[in-house]
Every structure is written in structure tokens, then in C-alpha cells.
Write a protein that holds these residues in place. Sequence first.
Motif, PDB file in Angstrom:
ATOM      1  N   ARG A  86       3.711 -13.031   5.676  1.00  0.00           N
ATOM      2  CA  ARG A  86       4.942 -12.257   5.260  1.00  0.00           C
ATOM      3  C   ARG A  86       4.537 -10.993   4.039  1.00  0.00           C
ATOM      4  O   ARG A  86       5.410  -9.910   4.325  1.00  0.00           O
ATOM      5  N   ALA A 118       4.450  -8.564   6.905  1.00  0.00           N
ATOM      6  CA  ALA A 118       5.694  -8.070   7.868  1.00  0.00           C
ATOM      7  C   ALA A 118       6.450  -7.048   6.842  1.00  0.00           C
ATOM      8  O   ALA A 118       6.413  -7.168   5.659  1.00  0.00           O
ATOM      9  N   ARG A 119       7.099  -6.271   7.797  1.00  0.00           N
ATOM     10  CA  ARG A 119       7.733  -5.460   7.280  1.00  0.00           C
ATOM     11  C   ARG A 119       8.984  -5.356   7.903  1.00  0.00           C
ATOM     12  O   ARG A 119       9.433  -5.183   8.694  1.00  0.00           O
ATOM     13  N   SER A 120      10.544  -4.819   7.405  1.00  0.00           N
ATOM     14  CA  SER A 120      12.026  -4.178   8.612  1.00  0.00           C
ATOM     15  C   SER A 120      11.962  -2.792   8.094  1.00  0.00           C
ATOM     16  O   SER A 120      11.715  -2.571   7.221  1.00  0.00           O
ATOM     17  N   LYS A 170      11.001  -6.799  12.921  1.00  0.00           N
ATOM     18  CA  LYS A 170      10.718  -7.118  11.937  1.00  0.00           C
ATOM     19  C   LYS A 170       9.212  -6.312  12.572  1.00  0.00           C
ATOM     20  O   LYS A 170       9.344  -7.315  13.373  1.00  0.00           O
TER      21      LYS A 170
END
Length: 265
Positions: free
Chosen positions: A81, A84-86, A52
Motif C-alpha cells: 500500500r 502503490a500510486r494511481s 495502479k
Amino acid sequence: MADTHQKSKKFIVNALLTVLKVETISPSFIRVQFSSNKPFTVDPAWVCPHVKLLFPEPVSGEILFPKLDEDNKIVVSDKVRQLARSYSVREFDDVTNQLFVDFAIHESGLATVWSRQAKVGDQIGLVGSAGKLSFNDDCLVLMGDISAAPAICYTLEHLPEKQKVYAFIQVNHANDIVPLPDNENVQVRWLILDNINPDQLVDAVINTEFDEQDEVMFWGGMESSLAQQLRRALKDKYTQLAPEKIHITSYWRKGYAEGEFKHRD
């Protein structure tokens, strides 16, 4: 006596990743090599592990991290949020604490803009790493579009001995295809994106007959509508297959940023 039912304490890494190298490796990918100021774990037993990442706030450049409150709950603000990036782990060196991430290039988007402009010394945040699925004795079927290619390649390069795998990888260009280790237990099929035949990945998986003697587990990562189509097709063909044998995640959705749609495993 200690409370045996007490919940384990949550843990957030909240590390700073510093760019060591940036390289365009194909028409679709920019590879970024990072060092981390804190140790974190990528378990070799995880299938297609991910991290993450937290990108800097575009205006201020500040990196905002989630926190733990007094009740041991993770507090994630709307701003965190949004940033955020996966991303899949392409490679990880636990000795040097270095991480490699292949960023798939899109027309726009937070991560695409950042990776195109990234230079040595730039920083982003890391909350932690995870893998929702681990290797077992099942025959593993890996399926993905360009967004999952790094994850699938990582997994094919870190297989347990004698692990049987079928992999179906759809990429945008022939130059996106990468060499993989020779392994008699692994069958890899590369597909080039074809707008005339948008169902080719689903068709390739469904039309393949896997060894009936093997217990099969499916893992996939791809665009949302393609994920839904493949999930339905697998359930229709393998009516006796337990739900926990199918793990398909919507990595992205056309026209949407991450956080604006639901991922489904």
C-alpha cells in the motif's frame, strides 16, 4: 445447476512494466513510455482511465505485488500500500501493449523521485487499470489541476463522435499547455496557476452557464482542498442535480503522500 449468485472471480494483472523512453515534456511533466509483459485493458469508453502502479521498494529494489487468498479476496500488505500510486493513462497502445504515463513533478515523493531517476530498462509493477465513469449522452464537464491534466487530455483525444464537453484545466506554467484536436463540440479553457487567485478554477466552472437543454455530468481530479471547495460549489449551484452526476476525486493533498489521506469520488 450453477449458482447464479456466485461472485465473479477477482482478477489482478500484476504485470511488470519496463521503461522504453523517458522524456521531460514541460516544466511540470516527465513522460515515461512503458512496455508490459502482460496484456491489460484500457477501455476507450472510460472517462479519464487510470492505472495502479507499484514502485520498487527504495532499499531493496524489490517490486511487491498484492495477492488473492483462498476466499478470492485481494490481500494488500501495508508495504504494498505504501508503494502503490494511481496514475492517469496518457496514452495506451493495445497492439504493442505500451503505456504512456505523464508524471507531474513535485518537490518530493516516491513517484517524483522515481520518475526523475528513471532510465531505459527500469521496471515498476502494474496491478491493473480502471475507469469508474463511462461516456453516456450527458454533456461532460471535465475539471482538473496539473495532476489531472494528463487524464483530461487523454479523454479529449478519445471522445465518441458528437460528445459535448467543457474542459477546465489549471496548469503550473504556460509551457504545460498542450495542443488538442479541433472539435466543434468541445470547449477547453486553460488556466495558469495564480497564487493571488487560488479560486480561479472553481470560479471558472461556477461562472460558466452550460446549455440548459443538456443533461450535465461533472468529472474532476485535483488537490484535496480544491476538490472539496469545488464539490460544495457545484452542489450549492445545481441543487437539483443527482449525486451520481458529480464525480470529483482528490488526486493529492498538500503535505501528504498518497495513502495518507482519503480520495473521494
